[in-house]
Design a protein around this motif. Structure first.
Motif, mmCIF file in Angstrom:
data_model
loop_
_atom_site.group_PDB
_atom_site.id
_atom_site.type_symbol
_atom_site.label_atom_id
_atom_site.label_comp_id
_atom_site.label_asym_id
_atom_site.label_seq_id
_atom_site.Cartn_x
_atom_site.Cartn_y
_atom_site.Cartn_z
ATOM 1 N N TYR A 13 0.807 -1.224 0.000
ATOM 2 C CA TYR A 13 0.000 0.000 0.000
ATOM 3 C C TYR A 13 0.842 1.278 0.000
ATOM 4 O O TYR A 13 0.334 2.357 0.271
ATOM 5 C CB TYR A 13 -0.925 0.001 1.224
ATOM 6 N N HIS A 14 2.141 1.117 -0.284
ATOM 7 C CA HIS A 14 3.030 2.289 -0.377
ATOM 8 C C HIS A 14 2.963 3.140 0.898
ATOM 9 O O HIS A 14 2.827 4.368 0.827
ATOM 10 C CB HIS A 14 2.703 3.122 -1.610
ATOM 11 N N PHE A 15 3.011 2.465 2.056
ATOM 12 C CA PHE A 15 3.017 3.099 3.376
ATOM 13 C C PHE A 15 1.692 3.745 3.758
ATOM 14 O O PHE A 15 1.554 4.301 4.838
ATOM 15 C CB PHE A 15 4.145 4.145 3.487
ATOM 16 N N ASN A 16 0.689 3.656 2.890
ATOM 17 C CA ASN A 16 -0.592 4.319 3.144
ATOM 18 C C ASN A 16 -1.644 3.287 3.565
ATOM 19 O O ASN A 16 -2.488 2.873 2.783
ATOM 20 C CB ASN A 16 -1.043 5.069 1.888
ATOM 21 N N TRP A 17 -1.561 2.852 4.818
ATOM 22 C CA TRP A 17 -2.513 1.868 5.320
ATOM 23 C C TRP A 17 -2.747 2.091 6.804
ATOM 24 O O TRP A 17 -1.969 2.746 7.495
ATOM 25 C CB TRP A 17 -2.029 0.441 5.062
ATOM 26 N N ASN A 18 -3.854 1.531 7.310
ATOM 27 C CA ASN A 18 -4.180 1.618 8.726
ATOM 28 C C ASN A 18 -4.834 0.318 9.176
ATOM 29 O O ASN A 18 -4.859 -0.659 8.427
ATOM 30 C CB ASN A 18 -5.085 2.830 9.007
ATOM 31 N N SER A 19 -5.365 0.298 10.379
ATOM 32 C CA SER A 19 -5.913 -0.948 10.918
ATOM 33 C C SER A 19 -7.126 -1.434 10.137
ATOM 34 O O SER A 19 -7.394 -2.641 10.092
ATOM 35 C CB SER A 19 -6.264 -0.775 12.397
ATOM 36 N N CYS A 20 -7.861 -0.535 9.522
ATOM 37 C CA CYS A 20 -8.999 -0.962 8.703
ATOM 38 C C CYS A 20 -8.532 -1.679 7.435
ATOM 39 O O CYS A 20 -9.204 -2.578 6.940
ATOM 40 C CB CYS A 20 -9.871 0.234 8.332
ATOM 41 N N THR A 21 -7.392 -1.270 6.913
ATOM 42 C CA THR A 21 -6.862 -1.902 5.705
ATOM 43 C C THR A 21 -6.610 -3.380 5.934
ATOM 44 O O THR A 21 -6.805 -4.210 5.041
ATOM 45 C CB THR A 21 -5.541 -1.228 5.282
ATOM 46 N N VAL A 22 -6.167 -3.749 7.135
ATOM 47 C CA VAL A 22 -5.738 -5.122 7.424
ATOM 48 C C VAL A 22 -6.704 -5.846 8.359
ATOM 49 O O VAL A 22 -6.379 -6.897 8.910
ATOM 50 C CB VAL A 22 -4.322 -5.115 8.032
ATOM 51 N N VAL A 23 -7.904 -5.325 8.531
ATOM 52 C CA VAL A 23 -8.849 -5.823 9.533
ATOM 53 C C VAL A 23 -9.182 -7.303 9.367
ATOM 54 O O VAL A 23 -9.437 -8.016 10.339
ATOM 55 C CB VAL A 23 -10.136 -4.964 9.513
ATOM 56 N N PHE A 24 -9.176 -7.805 8.138
ATOM 57 C CA PHE A 24 -9.585 -9.186 7.892
ATOM 58 C C PHE A 24 -8.655 -10.203 8.570
ATOM 59 O O PHE A 24 -9.052 -11.340 8.824
ATOM 60 C CB PHE A 24 -9.622 -9.467 6.381
ATOM 61 N N VAL A 25 -7.417 -9.794 8.841
ATOM 62 C CA VAL A 25 -6.465 -10.712 9.470
ATOM 63 C C VAL A 25 -6.968 -11.162 10.844
ATOM 64 O O VAL A 25 -6.714 -12.290 11.273
ATOM 65 C CB VAL A 25 -5.080 -10.037 9.572
ATOM 66 N N GLY A 26 -7.722 -10.296 11.528
ATOM 67 C CA GLY A 26 -8.223 -10.632 12.854
ATOM 68 C C GLY A 26 -9.150 -11.827 12.872
ATOM 69 O O GLY A 26 -9.298 -12.497 13.900
ATOM 70 N N MET A 27 -9.803 -12.119 11.737
ATOM 71 C CA MET A 27 -10.689 -13.278 11.645
ATOM 72 C C MET A 27 -10.096 -14.368 10.759
ATOM 73 O O MET A 27 -10.789 -15.253 10.277
ATOM 74 C CB MET A 27 -12.073 -12.863 11.122
ATOM 75 N N GLY A 28 -8.775 -14.304 10.553
ATOM 76 C CA GLY A 28 -8.085 -15.384 9.861
ATOM 77 C C GLY A 28 -8.162 -15.337 8.354
ATOM 78 O O GLY A 28 -7.972 -16.363 7.697
ATOM 79 N N GLN A 29 -8.405 -14.169 7.801
ATOM 80 C CA GLN A 29 -8.466 -14.027 6.342
ATOM 81 C C GLN A 29 -7.336 -13.081 5.897
ATOM 82 O O GLN A 29 -6.356 -12.908 6.586
ATOM 83 C CB GLN A 29 -9.846 -13.500 5.915
ATOM 84 N N GLY A 30 -7.491 -12.498 4.721
ATOM 85 C CA GLY A 30 -6.468 -11.572 4.238
ATOM 86 C C GLY A 30 -5.180 -12.273 3.867
ATOM 87 O O GLY A 30 -5.192 -13.353 3.269
ATOM 88 N N GLU A 31 -4.067 -11.693 4.270
ATOM 89 C CA GLU A 31 -2.747 -12.176 3.848
ATOM 90 C C GLU A 31 -2.167 -13.255 4.767
ATOM 91 O O GLU A 31 -1.037 -13.689 4.584
ATOM 92 C CB GLU A 31 -1.765 -10.996 3.767
ATOM 93 N N LEU A 32 -2.924 -13.681 5.758
ATOM 94 C CA LEU A 32 -2.453 -14.686 6.705
ATOM 95 C C LEU A 32 -2.658 -16.090 6.133
ATOM 96 O O LEU A 32 -3.775 -16.471 5.780
ATOM 97 C CB LEU A 32 -3.219 -14.546 8.021
ATOM 98 N N LEU A 33 -1.571 -16.861 6.027
ATOM 99 C CA LEU A 33 -1.633 -18.220 5.492
ATOM 100 C C LEU A 33 -0.852 -19.159 6.405
ATOM 101 O O LEU A 33 0.306 -18.896 6.725
ATOM 102 C CB LEU A 33 -1.033 -18.283 4.081
ATOM 103 N N LEU A 34 -1.488 -20.249 6.829
ATOM 104 C CA LEU A 34 -0.845 -21.213 7.724
ATOM 105 C C LEU A 34 -1.099 -22.629 7.236
ATOM 106 O O LEU A 34 -2.046 -22.891 6.506
ATOM 107 C CB LEU A 34 -1.387 -21.065 9.149
ATOM 108 N N THR A 35 -0.238 -23.551 7.657
ATOM 109 C CA THR A 35 -0.436 -24.963 7.338
ATOM 110 C C THR A 35 -1.237 -25.616 8.468
ATOM 111 O O THR A 35 -1.213 -25.148 9.615
ATOM 112 C CB THR A 35 0.897 -25.704 7.190
#
Length: 374
Positions: free
Chosen positions: A288-310
């Motif tokens: 995001y070229h340094f232009n992001w906040n907690s709303c940008t990444v909010v989906f990670v809190g429920m296990g979505q977005g850019e989070l990937l685990l085995t």
């Protein structure tokens, strides 16, 4: 003489692995410097990992022959001979009945099952489905059967337990809560008014529940797996007042997850494990070229977005919760040659402690997880 394998039950092929003749290319590698054309070696799974243990040592015997080239007596009484040493047996934590049952449950499905004993790190079951009968990869038809398995679109040779990286979804919520509670962003009585979706970030994120009070405190929110609650407390964590910026807050969250062994290989005793992906501030700065906040990444809190685990990482993470903050590296082998303290196993006996999270915090998460099934 050739090494052979026999399997009484058609299970656990992906973790046991298989043996095959070493190729000319393999002979060029340092690992196979003592091998020669025609030797067999482990090519995957436990066969690959514990090849040196299972292989033993080659013996050499010189024999006198008669004029018809028939072997007679040992040459010079056998003083030039070297005695072969049999390979050692491996005892596994694997429960054969449980493995067979888990594979039966996963028949005609794509996915994975992992069960670990938290007290030892011993893997009781690991299923990657679709699976295959290990007897297919032995004997004269091994190459033909391997080619057929390799071409299947369902990829039975691909270990989904250790190599497939998935968004963990709601299974990550206990860890979202652990971090939020431990940094002080929330207390166990913190509640959030969810009416069926989370709308604090300009786009609605749906929740499965809309009845009043289903997220009135942490235990209730986890018992109901409230998306709104965990999206919100993730934002509260990375925006917490103790951090200079959301970048620092996210980096702190990332470091917690690394300590949970997320985003890196667990070190399991079979090869080719993948590490997953836990996004850090650098990741989002790049996206995001340094232009992001907690709303940008909010989906990670429920296990979505850019989070990937085995699945293996998630199972190990649950061991950490069960043990209230520590774990042993997951492993299959319990003893080598009836010796549980063999030097190859020492690293699996080292206790790993996760940061400084008090038992009281783990108690809250354990109780909430129990509420899920009750």
């Amino acid at each position: 003489e050739r090494n052979i394998r026999a399997y009484e039950k058609p299970i656990a092929g992906i973790l046991l692995g298989y043996i095959g003749e070493v190729s000319p290319e393999m002979l060029k590698r340092p690992r196979y410097s003592s091998y020669r054309q025609g030797d067999y070696a482990g090519l995957s799974g436990l066969e690959w990992q514990y090849e040196e243990v299972l292989r033993g040592q080659r013996g050499v015997h010189y024999l006198e022959r008669d004029k018809f080239n028939r072997p007679r007596d040992p040459y010079k009484g056998g003083i030039l001979d070297s005695q072969e040493v049999s390979g050692k047996q491996l005892e596994l934590y694997l429960d054969a009945d449980l493995q067979e049952y888990a594979e039966k449950l996963m028949a005609n499905k794509i996915g994975s099952v992992v069960a670990i004993d938290p007290q030892t790190g011993g893997i009781l079951t690991m299923v990657s489905s679709p699976t295959y009968d290990p007897n297919l990869l032995r004997g004269h038809d091994r190459a033909k059967n391997y080619a057929a398995l390799y071409k299947k679109p369902t990829r039975p040779l691909f270990n989904r337990a250790t190599q497939a990286m998935y968004p963990p979804g709601s299974t990550i919520k206990p860890f979202t809560g652990l971090v939020a509670l431990n940094v002080g962003a929330i207390g166990p009585n913190y509640g959030y008014g969810c009416r069926g979706s989370y709308g604090a970030c300009s786009r609605a994120i749906a929740c499965e529940h809309k009845d009043a009070g289903h997220a009135a405190n942490f235990r209730l929110a986890l018992a109901h797996s409230c998306n709104s609650y965990f999206c919100h407390i993730f934002r509260m964590t990375v925006d917490y007042k103790s951090f200079a910026s959301v970048k620092e807050g996210l980096q702190t969250w990332h470091d917690y997850y690394n300590n949970f062994s997320f985003g890196k290989a667990t070190g399991i005793d079979i090869p080719f494990e993948k590490g997953g992906a836990v996004p850090d501030s650098n990741k989002y700065n790049s996206m995001y070229h340094f232009n992001w906040n907690s709303c940008t990444v909010v989906f990670v809190g429920m296990g979505q977005g850019e989070l990937l685990l085995t699945p293996m990482q998630m199972a190990n993470g649950m061991c950490i919760i069960a043990n209230k903050g520590w774990y042993y590296t997951p492993h299959f082998v319990k003893s080598i040659g009836k010796n549980p303290n063999d030097t190859l196993l020492r690293k699996y006996h080292e206790k790993h402690v996760v940061l400084n999270i008090p038992d009281s915090t783990f108690n809250i998460v354990q109780q909430a997880m129990e509420d899920v099934v009750e």
